[in-house]
Design a protein around this motif. Structure first.
Motif, mmCIF file in Angstrom:
data_model
loop_
_atom_site.group_PDB
_atom_site.id
_atom_site.type_symbol
_atom_site.label_atom_id
_atom_site.label_comp_id
_atom_site.label_asym_id
_atom_site.label_seq_id
_atom_site.Cartn_x
_atom_site.Cartn_y
_atom_site.Cartn_z
ATOM 1 N N PRO A 107 6.198 -9.045 2.102
ATOM 2 C CA PRO A 107 5.522 -8.045 1.272
ATOM 3 C C PRO A 107 4.820 -6.991 2.128
ATOM 4 O O PRO A 107 4.191 -7.312 3.137
ATOM 5 N N ILE A 108 4.949 -5.724 1.727
ATOM 6 C CA ILE A 108 4.430 -4.595 2.501
ATOM 7 C C ILE A 108 3.701 -3.634 1.568
ATOM 8 O O ILE A 108 4.233 -3.229 0.524
ATOM 9 N N PHE A 109 2.490 -3.259 1.959
ATOM 10 C CA PHE A 109 1.693 -2.261 1.233
ATOM 11 C C PHE A 109 1.562 -1.035 2.127
ATOM 12 O O PHE A 109 1.058 -1.122 3.247
ATOM 13 N N ILE A 110 2.030 0.126 1.657
ATOM 14 C CA ILE A 110 1.967 1.368 2.425
ATOM 15 C C ILE A 110 0.973 2.310 1.757
ATOM 16 O O ILE A 110 1.118 2.628 0.571
ATOM 17 N N THR A 111 -0.036 2.740 2.499
ATOM 18 C CA THR A 111 -1.045 3.598 1.917
ATOM 19 C C THR A 111 -0.538 5.028 1.750
ATOM 20 O O THR A 111 0.292 5.508 2.526
ATOM 21 N N ILE A 112 -1.059 5.712 0.722
ATOM 22 C CA ILE A 112 -0.818 7.145 0.571
ATOM 23 C C ILE A 112 -2.127 7.899 0.826
ATOM 24 O O ILE A 112 -2.232 9.086 0.528
ATOM 25 N N ASP A 113 -3.094 7.180 1.409
ATOM 26 C CA ASP A 113 -4.407 7.757 1.711
ATOM 27 C C ASP A 113 -4.804 7.406 3.148
ATOM 28 O O ASP A 113 -5.779 6.694 3.389
ATOM 29 N N ALA A 120 -8.036 -1.256 10.126
ATOM 30 C CA ALA A 120 -9.055 -2.268 9.820
ATOM 31 C C ALA A 120 -9.327 -2.350 8.328
ATOM 32 O O ALA A 120 -9.497 -3.448 7.768
ATOM 33 N N GLN A 121 -9.364 -1.205 7.666
ATOM 34 C CA GLN A 121 -9.593 -1.177 6.220
ATOM 35 C C GLN A 121 -8.459 -1.884 5.492
ATOM 36 O O GLN A 121 -8.688 -2.682 4.576
ATOM 37 N N LEU A 122 -7.239 -1.611 5.890
ATOM 38 C CA LEU A 122 -6.093 -2.242 5.234
ATOM 39 C C LEU A 122 -6.053 -3.741 5.483
ATOM 40 O O LEU A 122 -5.687 -4.507 4.590
ATOM 41 N N LYS A 123 -6.421 -4.149 6.670
ATOM 42 C CA LYS A 123 -6.411 -5.582 6.991
ATOM 43 C C LYS A 123 -7.336 -6.348 6.061
ATOM 44 O O LYS A 123 -6.987 -7.438 5.566
ATOM 45 N N THR A 124 -8.502 -5.790 5.802
ATOM 46 C CA THR A 124 -9.450 -6.423 4.880
ATOM 47 C C THR A 124 -8.929 -6.391 3.456
ATOM 48 O O THR A 124 -9.025 -7.378 2.716
ATOM 49 N N TYR A 125 -8.357 -5.266 3.072
ATOM 50 C CA TYR A 125 -7.911 -5.072 1.689
ATOM 51 C C TYR A 125 -6.759 -6.006 1.322
ATOM 52 O O TYR A 125 -6.821 -6.709 0.307
ATOM 53 N N VAL A 126 -5.702 -6.024 2.127
ATOM 54 C CA VAL A 126 -4.513 -6.790 1.735
ATOM 55 C C VAL A 126 -4.763 -8.291 1.751
ATOM 56 O O VAL A 126 -4.075 -9.054 1.049
ATOM 57 N N ALA A 127 -5.768 -8.728 2.512
ATOM 58 C CA ALA A 127 -6.086 -10.157 2.560
ATOM 59 C C ALA A 127 -6.532 -10.685 1.201
ATOM 60 O O ALA A 127 -6.516 -11.896 0.961
ATOM 61 N N ASN A 128 -6.914 -9.785 0.299
ATOM 62 C CA ASN A 128 -7.353 -10.202 -1.037
ATOM 63 C C ASN A 128 -6.195 -10.609 -1.943
ATOM 64 O O ASN A 128 -6.427 -11.179 -3.012
ATOM 65 N N PHE A 129 -4.963 -10.305 -1.535
ATOM 66 C CA PHE A 129 -3.837 -10.481 -2.447
ATOM 67 C C PHE A 129 -2.823 -11.531 -2.008
ATOM 68 O O PHE A 129 -2.292 -12.254 -2.855
ATOM 69 N N ILE A 134 1.236 -7.328 4.464
ATOM 70 C CA ILE A 134 0.788 -6.473 5.556
ATOM 71 C C ILE A 134 0.561 -5.057 5.039
ATOM 72 O O ILE A 134 1.242 -4.597 4.109
ATOM 73 N N GLY A 135 -0.402 -4.367 5.630
ATOM 74 C CA GLY A 135 -0.710 -3.000 5.260
ATOM 75 C C GLY A 135 -0.291 -2.043 6.357
ATOM 76 O O GLY A 135 -0.481 -2.327 7.536
ATOM 77 N N LEU A 136 0.280 -0.924 5.962
ATOM 78 C CA LEU A 136 0.723 0.085 6.914
ATOM 79 C C LEU A 136 0.081 1.432 6.600
ATOM 80 O O LEU A 136 -0.016 1.832 5.434
ATOM 81 N N THR A 137 -0.359 2.125 7.643
ATOM 82 C CA THR A 137 -0.897 3.471 7.518
ATOM 83 C C THR A 137 -0.179 4.357 8.522
ATOM 84 O O THR A 137 0.883 3.991 9.033
ATOM 85 N N GLY A 138 -0.708 5.518 8.799
ATOM 86 C CA GLY A 138 -0.057 6.431 9.735
ATOM 87 C C GLY A 138 -0.670 7.796 9.646
ATOM 88 O O GLY A 138 -1.735 7.978 9.040
ATOM 89 N N THR A 139 -0.020 8.773 10.223
ATOM 90 C CA THR A 139 -0.486 10.146 10.104
ATOM 91 C C THR A 139 -0.105 10.674 8.722
ATOM 92 O O THR A 139 0.718 10.091 8.016
ATOM 93 N N GLU A 140 -0.691 11.789 8.338
ATOM 94 C CA GLU A 140 -0.344 12.413 7.062
ATOM 95 C C GLU A 140 1.159 12.708 7.008
ATOM 96 O O GLU A 140 1.806 12.499 5.977
ATOM 97 N N GLU A 141 1.704 13.171 8.122
ATOM 98 C CA GLU A 141 3.125 13.515 8.166
ATOM 99 C C GLU A 141 4.006 12.272 8.050
ATOM 100 O O GLU A 141 5.036 12.288 7.349
#
Length: 204
Positions: A107-113, A120-129, A134-141
Motif C-alpha cells: 500500500p502506497i499513499f502519495i501526497t498532493i501537498d 517525517a509528517q507522512l511517517k507519523t500519518y500513515v502509521a495510523n492506518f 508507506i508515504g511518498l512526497t517530493g517536489t511540487e514538480e
C-alpha cells in the motif's frame, strides 16, 4: 469539489466506463479468468519521489509487487482519513483471510501537498492506518508529474485571512499489478470487506 475537479472526475468516469464495456460493476464482474476492469487503461507510469526516510523512491522499487495507490494529504480533515481507513481495513481483512496473498500487496499513499507533507509528517500519518503503508512526497514538480500519470486532479484552496488551506483532489483507490499495470478501482466508498474482496479477486 470545484468545477474543474468535477469535470476531471467525469472524464475519468467515462474513460473507466470504456475499460469495462459490459457495464457490470467491478465487485460484481465475472471470475478471475476475465480481464481486470482497468486492463489496458492509460493509468500510472514511472515516478521518482521521496520516501519517509528522505531517500528517493521509484516505481521500479515495487517491481514484482501489487500496489494499492491513493493520492491525498495528511492535513485533509475528512475524506482522506476515511478513505484510507476503509482501504487499509480491507487490506487487513485480506491479510487475515490469506496472509501469503496479501503480503504481495504494497500500500502506497502519495501526497498532493508536499509543502506540508514532509517525510517525517507522512511517517507519523500513515502509521495510523496500516503498518506496511508507506508515504511518498517530493517536489511540487514531481508530485504534479505523478498525479498527471495517475489521472489525479488537485488544487489548493485558500481563504482570505486564513493561515491554513485545504486541497481539493480526485479520490481514487487504485490496485496495480506487479508490472505496474492498472487492474481495478478499489471501492473506498464501500465497506472494508468489499475492498478485501477486490484484492482477493485480482491478486494472484
Amino acid at each position: 469539489m470545484n468545477k474543474s475537479l468535477f469535470i476531471g472526475a467525469c472524464l475519468l468516469s467515462l474513460m473507466l466506463a470504456a475499460c469495462n464495456p459490459s457495464g457490470v460493476p467491478n465487485s460484481e464482474s465475472a471470475p478471475n479468468s476475465e480481464q481486470p476492469p482497468l486492463a489496458g487503461a492509460a493509468i500510472g507510469g514511472p515516478f521518482t519521489l521521496t520516501g519517509m526516510d528522505g531517500q528517493p523512491v521509484s516505481d521500479s522499487d515495487f517491481a514484482g509487487r501489487y500496489r494499492i495507490i491513493y493520492f491525498g494529504y495528511s492535513y485533509c480533515p475528512d475524506v482522506c482519513p476515511v478513505d484510507l481507513q476503509k482501504l487499509m481495513q480491507g487490506l487487513l481483512l485480506a491479510e487475515k483471510a490469506d496472509p501469503a496473498l496479501a503480503q504481495k500487496v504494497q500500500p502506497i499513499f502519495i501526497t498532493i501537498d508536499p509543502a506540508r507533507d514532509t517525510p517525517a509528517q507522512l511517517k507519523t500519518y500513515v502509521a495510523n492506518f496500516h503498518p506496511r503503508l508507506i508515504g511518498l512526497t517530493g517536489t511540487e514538480e514531481q508530485i504534479a508529474d505523478a498525479a498527471k500519470k495517475y489521472l489525479i486532479l488537485y488544487q489548493k484552496q485558500e481563504s482570505s485571512g486564513m493561515s491554513e488551506y485545504l486541497m481539493d483532489h480526485s479520490r481514487q483507490g487504485y490496485l496495480f499489478g506487479p508490472k505496474g499495470e492498472p487492474l481495478a478501482l478499489l471501492p473506498y466508498d464501500g465497506t472494508p470487506q468489499q475492498v478485501a474482496d477486490e484484492i482477493a479477486r485480482w491478486v494472484k
